[in-house]
Design a protein around this motif. Sequence first.
Motif, PDB file in Angstrom:
ATOM      1  N   LYS A   4       0.976  -0.750  -0.278  1.00 28.94           N
ATOM      2  CA  LYS A   4      -0.065  -0.039  -0.456  1.00 28.94           C
ATOM      3  C   LYS A   4       1.239   1.483  -0.305  1.00 28.94           C
ATOM      4  O   LYS A   4       1.902   1.038   0.127  1.00 28.94           O
ATOM      5  N   THR A   5       0.738   2.176  -0.888  1.00 27.99           N
ATOM      6  CA  THR A   5       1.046   3.552  -0.961  1.00 27.99           C
ATOM      7  C   THR A   5       0.378   4.819  -0.198  1.00 27.99           C
ATOM      8  O   THR A   5      -0.973   4.383   0.001  1.00 27.99           O
ATOM      9  N   LEU A   6       1.277   5.555   0.396  1.00 24.20           N
ATOM     10  CA  LEU A   6       0.595   6.321   0.792  1.00 24.20           C
ATOM     11  C   LEU A   6       1.333   7.721   0.449  1.00 24.20           C
ATOM     12  O   LEU A   6       2.333   7.572  -0.377  1.00 24.20           O
ATOM     13  N   THR A   7       0.152   9.094   0.073  1.00 31.75           N
ATOM     14  CA  THR A   7       0.964   9.973  -0.811  1.00 31.75           C
ATOM     15  C   THR A   7       0.863  10.783   0.363  1.00 31.75           C
ATOM     16  O   THR A   7       0.270  11.556   1.262  1.00 31.75           O
ATOM     17  N   LYS A  11       3.977  22.325   2.071  1.00 33.72           N
ATOM     18  CA  LYS A  11       3.314  22.646   2.048  1.00 33.72           C
ATOM     19  C   LYS A  11       3.245  24.004   0.647  1.00 33.72           C
ATOM     20  O   LYS A  11       2.279  24.230  -0.196  1.00 33.72           O
ATOM     21  N   ASP A  12       4.345  23.485  -0.627  1.00 34.47           N
ATOM     22  CA  ASP A  12       4.023  23.495  -2.088  1.00 34.47           C
ATOM     23  C   ASP A  12       3.285  22.616  -2.757  1.00 34.47           C
ATOM     24  O   ASP A  12       3.928  22.916  -3.517  1.00 34.47           O
ATOM     25  N   LYS A  13       2.730  21.997  -2.174  1.00 36.70           N
ATOM     26  CA  LYS A  13       1.487  21.583  -2.613  1.00 36.70           C
ATOM     27  C   LYS A  13       2.168  20.437  -4.276  1.00 36.70           C
ATOM     28  O   LYS A  13       1.679  19.415  -4.618  1.00 36.70           O
ATOM     29  N   GLN A  14       3.764  19.829  -3.514  1.00 35.05           N
ATOM     30  CA  GLN A  14       3.687  19.183  -4.540  1.00 35.05           C
ATOM     31  C   GLN A  14       3.813  17.385  -3.503  1.00 35.05           C
ATOM     32  O   GLN A  14       4.034  17.602  -2.298  1.00 35.05           O
ATOM     33  N   LEU A  15       3.556  16.402  -4.968  1.00 35.11           N
ATOM     34  CA  LEU A  15       3.461  14.963  -3.913  1.00 35.11           C
ATOM     35  C   LEU A  15       4.229  14.495  -3.494  1.00 35.11           C
ATOM     36  O   LEU A  15       4.980  14.062  -4.992  1.00 35.11           O
ATOM     37  N   PHE A  16       4.380  13.460  -3.452  1.00 31.09           N
ATOM     38  CA  PHE A  16       5.180  12.133  -2.791  1.00 31.09           C
ATOM     39  C   PHE A  16       4.608  11.182  -2.746  1.00 31.09           C
ATOM     40  O   PHE A  16       4.321  11.148  -1.606  1.00 31.09           O
ATOM     41  N   ASP A  48       8.717  21.660   3.563  1.00 31.73           N
ATOM     42  CA  ASP A  48       8.941  22.764   2.202  1.00 31.73           C
ATOM     43  C   ASP A  48       8.868  21.116   1.746  1.00 31.73           C
ATOM     44  O   ASP A  48       9.556  19.897   1.984  1.00 31.73           O
ATOM     45  N   SER A  49       8.886  21.189   0.334  1.00 30.67           N
ATOM     46  CA  SER A  49       9.100  20.098  -0.817  1.00 30.67           C
ATOM     47  C   SER A  49      10.252  19.570  -1.365  1.00 30.67           C
ATOM     48  O   SER A  49      10.967  18.487  -0.477  1.00 30.67           O
ATOM     49  N   GLU A  50      10.833  20.372  -0.638  1.00 27.87           N
ATOM     50  CA  GLU A  50      13.255  19.721  -0.601  1.00 27.87           C
ATOM     51  C   GLU A  50      13.129  18.683   0.742  1.00 27.87           C
ATOM     52  O   GLU A  50      14.202  18.349   0.583  1.00 27.87           O
ATOM     53  N   THR A  51      12.974  19.241   1.902  1.00 30.91           N
ATOM     54  CA  THR A  51      13.157  18.777   3.072  1.00 30.91           C
ATOM     55  C   THR A  51      11.912  17.665   2.591  1.00 30.91           C
ATOM     56  O   THR A  51      12.565  16.371   3.659  1.00 30.91           O
ATOM     57  N   LEU A  52      10.971  17.269   2.456  1.00 27.49           N
ATOM     58  CA  LEU A  52      10.249  16.839   2.695  1.00 27.49           C
ATOM     59  C   LEU A  52      10.341  15.940   1.814  1.00 27.49           C
ATOM     60  O   LEU A  52      10.657  14.280   1.760  1.00 27.49           O
TER      61      LEU A  52
ATOM     62  N   VAL B  10       3.308  18.997  -9.905  1.00 29.60           N
ATOM     63  CA  VAL B  10       4.323  19.506  -9.637  1.00 29.60           C
ATOM     64  C   VAL B  10       2.846  20.763  -9.419  1.00 29.60           C
ATOM     65  O   VAL B  10       2.508  21.429 -10.958  1.00 29.60           O
ATOM     66  N   VAL B  11       2.314  21.524  -8.742  1.00 26.73           N
ATOM     67  CA  VAL B  11       1.776  22.991  -8.406  1.00 26.73           C
ATOM     68  C   VAL B  11       2.608  23.755  -8.136  1.00 26.73           C
ATOM     69  O   VAL B  11       2.887  23.713  -6.573  1.00 26.73           O
ATOM     70  N   HIS B  12       3.029  24.885  -9.275  1.00 32.12           N
ATOM     71  CA  HIS B  12       3.764  25.659  -8.550  1.00 32.12           C
ATOM     72  C   HIS B  12       2.701  26.994  -7.191  1.00 32.12           C
ATOM     73  O   HIS B  12       2.028  27.126  -7.320  1.00 32.12           O
ATOM     74  N   ASP B  13       2.958  27.519  -6.313  1.00 33.38           N
ATOM     75  CA  ASP B  13       2.544  27.764  -4.923  1.00 33.38           C
ATOM     76  C   ASP B  13       3.462  29.109  -4.930  1.00 33.38           C
ATOM     77  O   ASP B  13       4.889  28.940  -3.984  1.00 33.38           O
ATOM     78  N   ASP B  14       3.471  30.869  -5.455  1.00 28.28           N
ATOM     79  CA  ASP B  14       5.092  30.991  -5.667  1.00 28.28           C
ATOM     80  C   ASP B  14       4.597  31.947  -4.007  1.00 28.28           C
ATOM     81  O   ASP B  14       6.427  32.252  -3.329  1.00 28.28           O
ATOM     82  N   ARG B  15       3.210  31.657  -3.104  1.00 24.10           N
ATOM     83  CA  ARG B  15       4.058  32.555  -1.989  1.00 24.10           C
ATOM     84  C   ARG B  15       4.071  31.425  -0.977  1.00 24.10           C
ATOM     85  O   ARG B  15       5.463  31.343  -0.873  1.00 24.10           O
TER      86      ARG B  15
END
Lengths: 146, 542
Positions: A4-7, A11-16, A48-52, B10-15
């Motif tokens: 099973k996979t989770l997503t 905070k910048d809306k990137q999905l992993f 943020d996505s880099e950290t995630l 990938v959805v960019h959120d500038d703020r």
Amino acid sequence: MSKKTLTLMSKDKQLFNIEEHLAVQSVTIRNMVKEDGASSVIPLPRVDSETLALVIEYLNRQQAPEEDEDYVKKFVDERGEIPTLLELAQAALDLDIKKLMDAACMKVADLIKDFTLEEVREALRIENDRTPEEEKAIRDEFQWAF
Amino acid sequence: MSIQGKKMDVVHDDRASIIAKEDRISNLPDDIIHRILSFIDMKYVVQTSALSKRWKHVWISMPYLNLDSYEFRTLPQFAKFVKHVISHRNHHSEVSSVKLQCTGATTQFAVKSIVDYAYSHNVRHLTVNWFTKKDIEFPQYLFRSHTLKHLTLATSTPKPKSYKYAWGHLGYWIPNSALDFPALETLKLSNMQLCDITDTRLDLFSKCVNLKDLTLERISMADLDIFNVCAPQLCNLTVTYPKAYPKVFNVVAPQLKNLIVSSWASCSLQLSKESLDSLEKVKLSMSFYGYRKQRNILELLDLFQKLRSAKSLILNMDIIEVYTNVDALSSCPDQLALEPCPFNNLKFLKIHKQEHLMATIPTHVRNYFLESSPGATFIMDLPQVAWKRSREEVDEETMANKVAKLEEEKHMQDEVIAQQKAMLEAMKLQQEKMMSQVINWKMVKLQVQVAGGNPDFELIRSMGRDIKSIMELAHESLRVVAEAQLSCQLKEVKRLFLTSIDASQWAKIEMEIGSTGHSERINFDNMDSQFDVPSAALPQLP
């Protein structure tokens, strides 16, 4: 048997994507899975996505249990920049991954251990918002520690 | 290492992509700042109040207090610091752990105020490392808390080299009454003396009803007749390099799982009957003095009898050497031969080699350990490195690490066993495949022979020989499968090519290949005299 996979969503809306059995090393995710099966996307509004991506790399590690302590130390050592470590610590706190949180915090502590206050300010980019008079007042208040 | 989590969308959120690059730490929750500061001495933690306005009160709610008298030039300065920390601290925030490093009997007052403060704030972890030039008794107030879960109490060589006491100064006494820690789970006592002026019996842990881990490191129990470890929840007991044993070291611990003893001589460890039942892992490292060897052997034989239910046993080579020479040393020459193998549940035996000692284990010694446990995994590890490491581990391990390590080691053993099982399974599978293919291949050849209407019986006979030889090598369970396959395929060939050759030829073929045609099972045993089979190169299962 398919795993099973989770997503997870940064905070910048990137999905992993991450396999559930690895993701539950995070106590936060483990509790979510227990409660509602965590079928939808799990948002992490402070990461943020880099950290995630780093956190996911850590959760995906393939270390034998006896090498784990060394691995997490090396993992934070290789990312020894203070800003990265602080973000990692924040993510580990939110996700409740104790080993990662402790290792990141310990690394930051190691980096600033022998610094003077001025050097600590510089390293952590802390702005001194006191006037020299105000700072002297604080040093006088706690003079037993200086 | 690659990142396996894939970015899907990938959805960019500038703020959000504007991350504050400045002063990140001041915006972090106190939990993180406190954790970072938990690795720093309290003196410098208080100094952070000068960093900025935000930091003025960070330290007053610190749940982790590291206090070290060596950070101050004089002891009165340290005492003053302690007094101020306690009075300025936010009394509503929890005290989770206290680490105290102190020197000198004169700091007693400061130590008492810290310990009292910590205990009244429901502290869970307490570590005290004490240095002093004088012989002291640990103060009674240290040994009473209803919330403390983890206690490490150690004394060490004083830091400045000018101190006259060398390593091993044992001028510290635990008071003679029982420790009052109903919540305590892990306890480590290091480098001190346990004795009792009024009584020669000591029963320290009778009130520690939740104690799970006990480590006694470099402890002297010289003046005691009986030292009792009676703890109903105790899982892990570690005794390393005691300075002196009591006459009787009595252990009553019905939950005891792991026992580690490292010692300069054999110990007179008396395990109660109940302590044996759940015993899983035993690790013994001992070094022997020549003149005591005989007594040591008898004690060891006795100890092994008591440890008989252990599943995993780790020994050092010294023990094996003493064992090997048991006949020469013992007053009764056939001691070992008379001694029955005590271990009937052993899954894992590991011997730590030592460079200066013999390199192999004599058969009779090996039998003594493994006779009743034929399935046990036996490992001799690499010389010196592992031995050295094991000693360092013992010295440096913290309580928490140790529990984890014990679990890891157990896990590792399980893994070794699992790996071996998997290997056997894989071999079996491989063999099954190979047999099946050999039979297929032979049947194809047979088809060619019979389809032509003029079979070469010499060739068919050699096919039969080949098939028989692989059958012989195979494990019994596989042989049944293979025989069924052979019988089935032979019938199929006969069905397809029944008219190609006559009945007498078919009978001959069935005889050479080995199928009777009536039974699913083929009995090769009847044909043993006909074939002189060279062994094939198949892996053989045990």
